[in-house]
Enzyme design. Sequence first.
Site, PDB file in Angstrom:
ATOM      1  N   GLU A  63      -3.922 -31.686 -45.975  1.00 55.45           N
ATOM      2  CA  GLU A  63      -3.297 -32.498 -44.942  1.00 55.45           C
ATOM      3  C   GLU A  63      -4.354 -33.468 -44.404  1.00 55.45           C
ATOM      4  O   GLU A  63      -5.361 -33.039 -43.849  1.00 55.45           O
ATOM      5  CB  GLU A  63      -2.868 -31.535 -43.829  1.00 55.45           C
ATOM      6  N   LYS A 111       0.592 -22.654 -23.566  1.00 55.37           N
ATOM      7  CA  LYS A 111      -0.791 -23.168 -23.637  1.00 55.37           C
ATOM      8  C   LYS A 111      -0.728 -24.443 -24.474  1.00 55.37           C
ATOM      9  O   LYS A 111      -0.691 -24.398 -25.699  1.00 55.37           O
ATOM     10  CB  LYS A 111      -1.706 -22.121 -24.302  1.00 55.37           C
ATOM     11  N   GLU A 117       4.737 -22.537 -37.014  1.00 58.27           N
ATOM     12  CA  GLU A 117       5.102 -23.889 -37.466  1.00 58.27           C
ATOM     13  C   GLU A 117       3.782 -24.577 -37.818  1.00 58.27           C
ATOM     14  O   GLU A 117       3.054 -25.021 -36.926  1.00 58.27           O
ATOM     15  CB  GLU A 117       5.810 -24.655 -36.337  1.00 58.27           C
TER      16      GLU A 117
HETATM   17  P1  NAD Z   1      -4.745 -26.568 -34.059  1.00 60.16           P
HETATM   18  O1  NAD Z   1      -4.287 -25.406 -34.854  1.00 60.16           O
HETATM   19  O2  NAD Z   1      -6.176 -26.884 -34.038  1.00 60.16           O
HETATM   20  O3  NAD Z   1      -4.310 -26.418 -32.527  1.00 60.16           O
HETATM   21  C1  NAD Z   1      -2.969 -26.157 -32.156  1.00 60.16           C
HETATM   22  C2  NAD Z   1      -2.970 -25.413 -30.841  1.00 60.16           C
HETATM   23  O4  NAD Z   1      -3.616 -24.159 -31.041  1.00 60.16           O
HETATM   24  C3  NAD Z   1      -3.733 -26.106 -29.716  1.00 60.16           C
HETATM   25  O5  NAD Z   1      -3.075 -25.861 -28.474  1.00 60.16           O
HETATM   26  C4  NAD Z   1      -5.077 -25.379 -29.722  1.00 60.16           C
HETATM   27  O6  NAD Z   1      -5.731 -25.391 -28.476  1.00 60.16           O
HETATM   28  C5  NAD Z   1      -4.637 -23.978 -30.080  1.00 60.16           C
HETATM   29  N1  NAD Z   1      -5.681 -23.127 -30.669  1.00 60.16           N
HETATM   30  C6  NAD Z   1      -6.761 -23.498 -31.391  1.00 60.16           C
HETATM   31  N2  NAD Z   1      -7.498 -22.407 -31.717  1.00 60.16           N
HETATM   32  C7  NAD Z   1      -6.851 -21.336 -31.208  1.00 60.16           C
HETATM   33  C8  NAD Z   1      -7.098 -19.931 -31.220  1.00 60.16           C
HETATM   34  N3  NAD Z   1      -8.163 -19.407 -31.819  1.00 60.16           N
HETATM   35  N4  NAD Z   1      -6.208 -19.116 -30.601  1.00 60.16           N
HETATM   36  C9  NAD Z   1      -5.111 -19.618 -29.999  1.00 60.16           C
HETATM   37  N5  NAD Z   1      -4.838 -20.933 -29.931  1.00 60.16           N
HETATM   38  C10 NAD Z   1      -5.692 -21.780 -30.540  1.00 60.16           C
HETATM   39  O7  NAD Z   1      -3.865 -27.776 -34.583  1.00 60.16           O
HETATM   40  P2  NAD Z   1      -3.928 -29.270 -34.107  1.00 60.16           P
HETATM   41  O8  NAD Z   1      -5.052 -29.933 -34.789  1.00 60.16           O
HETATM   42  O9  NAD Z   1      -3.834 -29.322 -32.637  1.00 60.16           O
HETATM   43  O10 NAD Z   1      -2.527 -29.811 -34.673  1.00 60.16           O
HETATM   44  C11 NAD Z   1      -2.398 -30.328 -35.939  1.00 60.16           C
HETATM   45  C12 NAD Z   1      -1.805 -29.302 -36.868  1.00 60.16           C
HETATM   46  O11 NAD Z   1      -0.547 -28.862 -36.350  1.00 60.16           O
HETATM   47  C13 NAD Z   1      -1.503 -29.884 -38.216  1.00 60.16           C
HETATM   48  O12 NAD Z   1      -1.836 -28.958 -39.202  1.00 60.16           O
HETATM   49  C14 NAD Z   1       0.014 -30.094 -38.163  1.00 60.16           C
HETATM   50  O13 NAD Z   1       0.643 -30.150 -39.406  1.00 60.16           O
HETATM   51  C15 NAD Z   1       0.440 -28.925 -37.374  1.00 60.16           C
HETATM   52  N6  NAD Z   1       1.762 -29.157 -36.789  1.00 60.16           N
HETATM   53  C16 NAD Z   1       2.825 -28.470 -37.294  1.00 60.16           C
HETATM   54  C17 NAD Z   1       4.104 -28.712 -36.815  1.00 60.16           C
HETATM   55  C18 NAD Z   1       5.294 -27.994 -37.356  1.00 60.16           C
HETATM   56  O14 NAD Z   1       6.338 -28.042 -36.720  1.00 60.16           O
HETATM   57  N7  NAD Z   1       5.220 -27.344 -38.519  1.00 60.16           N
HETATM   58  C19 NAD Z   1       4.281 -29.657 -35.799  1.00 60.16           C
HETATM   59  C20 NAD Z   1       3.172 -30.327 -35.307  1.00 60.16           C
HETATM   60  C21 NAD Z   1       1.907 -30.057 -35.811  1.00 60.16           C
END
Ligand code: NAD
Length: 478
Positions: free
Chosen positions: A380, A172, A247
């Site tokens: 962040e 997803k 992650e």
């Molecule tokens: P997010 O958590 O909002 O979304 C990430 C993914 O989760 C998206 O596909 C989103 O649609 C999905 N999602 C959102 N709500 C959900 C739910 N209730 N159930 C299941 N899936 C759900 O994060 P974002 O804003 O897309 O990404 C930025 C964040 O990701 C930052 O905090 C960044 O540090 C982190 N990140 C971490 C790594 C790592 O390797 N540690 C790498 C890249 C990004």
Amino acid sequence: MTTHFIANQRVSGTNEETIPVLDPSDGQVFAHLARGNADDIRSAVKAARSAADGGAWSRLAPVERGRLLMKLANAISAHHDELATLEMRDCGKPVKQAKADATACARYFEFYAGACDKLHGETIPYTPGFAVMSIYEPHGVTGHIIPWNYPMQIFGRSVGGALAAGNACVVKPAEDACLSLLRIAELAADVGFPDGALNIVTGYGHEAGQALADAEGIDHISFTGSARVGTIIAQSAAKRHVPVTLELGGKSPQIVFADANLDDAIPTIINAIVQNAGQTCSAGSRLLVQASAYERVLELVGKRMSALRVGAAKSDLDVGPLIRATQLERVNGFLNDAKKTGLRIVAEGSIASDAPSTGFYAKPTLIADVSPQSHLAQEEVFGPVLAAMPFDDEADAIRIANATQYGLVAGVWTENGGRALRIAKAVKSGQVFINNYGAGGGVELPFGGVKSSGYGREKGFEALYGFSVMKTIVTRHG
Ligand code: NAD
């Protein structure tokens, strides 16, 4: 409108509603995604199950699996510019960053292609009359929830590792940016992946994402995203006792001692915060500098920061736009607070005059004398904002470096080898770079966090253990 990709077919799904996709460079809608729901996730899981449980994917010898992954790596390389262009538009990445991401994605599949037939267990000395072996088996069907900041790279590292270990995958991707991944799934089908080995359902997190986290038949979840959603995923998985790799975010420190080689350090420090417009989990977003070198480092970093130019992705300047308007509001919120509270703004980059006014552009900014306890030092920002603060000695540096909820990456800059290693050991984070810093780099390097940055490791050979289950077989032969 794009479709889901299930069992090697483009599938419209059960929901007629779509999700608009914006080009961050000009804020205009340029595509529509299928808005997946729980029914679409169930179809994808069913397809993956049939590939995994005695199906064509599970019957492949590891070497054959590896050959298919290599074919996919080659196909990604052959479509490098097409994929980079998709990701440039979708994420607002400057051309060189989008190209680097396409290259890295191919490299992940190349790395994992070579790893498929090298994951082996052990024989274990036990009681006389017994022979014991441990073997690694795939979980079965793995779920992968991917963020928008590095779709191709994170897909490559997560799905590449899971496929190599023999799992069938349901992905997803993020609703903001995922067009490159749909294209890669087509390429996988073209090179001969069996039906159901790799499935993609697009949609919102709270709908398709949540349905994937809750789905019966998902045996492992790899989630990359925010700490907030990571908690939700872990709770969903716990209800079904499904293992999870998380992650999550970071607030990674760059720790610069007075004896550091600043010619090496300064360009790397800049790159680590402005790469991908600061929207990198491992961005070096806190600059900790020994007090005696503090002003000099601020001056050097500031000089380079003010020369940075921000513009539309296709202009390929130093920095592209942020992903969406809400992200820009968030970043500007931190900047406005810093200005209101009188913090020292050492330097700001500039936005190119031809950048569309409807795009989501933030200026790279260096802010000095940030209190280690402040929001700016703790949260962040996910934008090109570097928060600088002085420290006195090793102990002080370690104390400040460890004083956030996160623990993803740290950089240490010093010519004193003993000190570098002492700091590397004392800092609580999943990766430490000494006299270099790779925000997200290194396909071979195990990656992951501690504390609120998550748990489990992706990348490198280590990821294969997380995507496998060890089984112990005990034989009594007399
Ligand atoms: P997010 O958590 O909002 O979304 C990430 C993914 O989760 C998206 O596909 C989103 O649609 C999905 N999602 C959102 N709500 C959900 C739910 N209730 N159930 C299941 N899936 C759900 O994060 P974002 O804003 O897309 O990404 C930025 C964040 O990701 C930052 O905090 C960044 O540090 C982190 N990140 C971490 C790594 C790592 O390797 N540690 C790498 C890249 C990004």
